[in-house]
Design an enzyme around this catalytic site. Structure first.
Site, PDB file in Angstrom:
ATOM      1  N   PRO A 199       0.810  -1.216   0.000  1.00 49.62           N
ATOM      2  CA  PRO A 199       0.000   0.000   0.000  1.00 49.62           C
ATOM      3  C   PRO A 199       0.842   1.264   0.000  1.00 49.62           C
ATOM      4  O   PRO A 199       1.831   1.369   0.731  1.00 49.62           O
ATOM      5  CB  PRO A 199      -0.820  -0.126   1.288  1.00 49.62           C
ATOM      6  CG  PRO A 199      -0.975  -1.580   1.472  1.00 49.62           C
ATOM      7  CD  PRO A 199       0.340  -2.175   1.004  1.00 49.62           C
ATOM      8  N   CYS A 200       0.427   2.202  -0.854  1.00 54.51           N
ATOM      9  CA  CYS A 200       1.252   3.385  -1.082  1.00 54.51           C
ATOM     10  C   CYS A 200       0.801   4.593  -0.271  1.00 54.51           C
ATOM     11  O   CYS A 200       1.445   5.632  -0.329  1.00 54.51           O
ATOM     12  CB  CYS A 200       1.219   3.753  -2.570  1.00 54.51           C
ATOM     13  SG  CYS A 200      -0.435   4.183  -3.176  1.00 54.51           S
ATOM     14  N   GLN A 201      -0.295   4.481   0.499  1.00 50.46           N
ATOM     15  CA  GLN A 201      -0.832   5.676   1.135  1.00 50.46           C
ATOM     16  C   GLN A 201       0.191   6.386   2.007  1.00 50.46           C
ATOM     17  O   GLN A 201       0.275   7.607   2.022  1.00 50.46           O
ATOM     18  CB  GLN A 201      -2.067   5.319   1.979  1.00 50.46           C
ATOM     19  CG  GLN A 201      -3.277   4.921   1.163  1.00 50.46           C
ATOM     20  CD  GLN A 201      -3.317   3.426   0.910  1.00 50.46           C
ATOM     21  OE1 GLN A 201      -2.306   2.742   0.998  1.00 50.46           O
ATOM     22  NE2 GLN A 201      -4.496   2.922   0.605  1.00 50.46           N
TER      23      GLN A 201
END
Length: 341
Positions: free
Chosen positions: A70-72
């Site tokens: 996940p890149c958040q």
């Protein structure tokens, strides 16, 4: 090549690598709709679920580990908590999975913001973690709109820059050979594209102002404009009422836009911007039309989950290019199989 995919989403990797003859060992996905898409298209491939429970997974011979954690927490638009964010810590889980299965190759993807997160310390920690697991890595930012490869001669019509890390167990040269092309290493890189100097007009000025839409509209970047209530697009392959020469359907909706559609006509009326359709989003990412229209439980597929799943996916053309480069390196320097050793 047998690969294990984590944070699988709707499996851009499998869509890209199936023509290469590669085989998925298993997927790892926890969200409901992407899991339904995987079960629909790949019913024989197990979904091992939550990657944080990897210690409960079965043993398997894996040649390549792939995933985009996940890149958040690494997005410029996010809070930039980096490795202090539990979602960012899935990057460390990815390293632990790499350590367990010891695949000779690995591919990892994230947003460009990961390079500057925590002043670059987070990405440095990831690279050091790979080294501790026995991998030497190369990394590069690739933009999907420029990646032309078999099946994607015109790339895809969107700007999508992502960091790709390729690692090889014990040999940095193979990882570098996949991502780093010789023409960019000799001190004479290809010239960069020059930014346009024209100033974009306001919405109200566009019908008459310089730099307006005109009759030739470049769809690179996934930009969609419409006139009045519908986008008027000339594309004979996209359906519509050809018998009366209109570029839109009888109910007033426009053709579905695709990479062959390079012209939009000016019509009278106010200007508007419409939402991309799920089919257009599939095309922007390199998936076949209707790939996410799986009608779970026999019911119509809602647009919302399709948009989210496609937005979180990797671009298929980029993954195809990386797969072909890995395959090429494998042929030039065949690896010694751990199973044989």
């Amino acid at each position: 090549m047998r690969y294990l995919s984590v944070c699988s989403g709707i499996e851009a990797a499998t869509m890209a690598w199936h023509p290469l003859g590669w085989e998925p060992v298993a997927f790892s996905e926890i969200e409901k709709f992407p899991s339904q898409v995987l079960a629909h298209h790949y019913p024989s491939v197990p979904n091992w679920g939550d990657m944080t429970k990897f210690q409960e997974w079965p043993n398997a011979d894996v040649d390549l580990l792939v995933g985009g954690t996940p890149c958040q927490s690494f997005s410029v638009a996010g809070l930039r908590k980096g490795l202090d964010d539990p979602r960012g810590n899935l990057m460390l889980t990815y390293l632990a999975i790499a350590r367990r299965y010891q695949s000779r190759w690995l591919v990892w993807e994230n947003v460009p913001g990961v390079l500057s997160s925590n002043r670059g310390r987070d990405f440095a920690a990831f690279i050091r973690g790979l080294e501790e697991c026995g991998y030497h890595a190369a990394w590069r930012v690739l933009d999907a709109q420029y990646v032309r490869v078999d099946g994607f001669a015109r790339a895809v019509p969107q700007r999508r820059r992502r960091v790709f890390v390729v690692g090889y167990l014990g040999d940095w040269r193979r990882a570098a050979a996949v991502l780093l092309e010789p023409q960019g290493m000799h001190g004479h890189p290809a010239p960069s594209r020059q930014a346009g100097k024209a100033v974009a007009p306001t919405i109200s000025a566009r019908p008459t102002g310089g730099g307006g839409l005109g009759t030739d509209f470049d769809l690179d970047g996934g930009l969609i404009a419409s006139t009045g209530d519908v986008a008027v697009a000339f594309n004979p392959k996209a359906g519509g009422n050809k018998t009366i020469g209109k570029s839109y359907l009888e109910d007033g909706t426009s053709y579905t836009l695709d990479t062959d559609c390079t012209s939009v006509a000016i019509a009278t009326g106010g200007w508007a911007v419409r939402r991309l359709t799920p089919t257009e989003c599939e095309r922007l990412q390199g998936f076949p039309d209707g790939f996410t229209d799986i009608k779970p439980n026999g019911k119509p597929t809602a647009d919302g989950p399709r948009y989210k799943a496609l937005g979180n996916s990797m671009a298929v053309n980029v993954m195809r290019w990386i797969g072909q480069r890995i395959q090429h390196v494998e042929k030039l320097a065949p690896a010694v199989s751990r199973r044989a050793a």
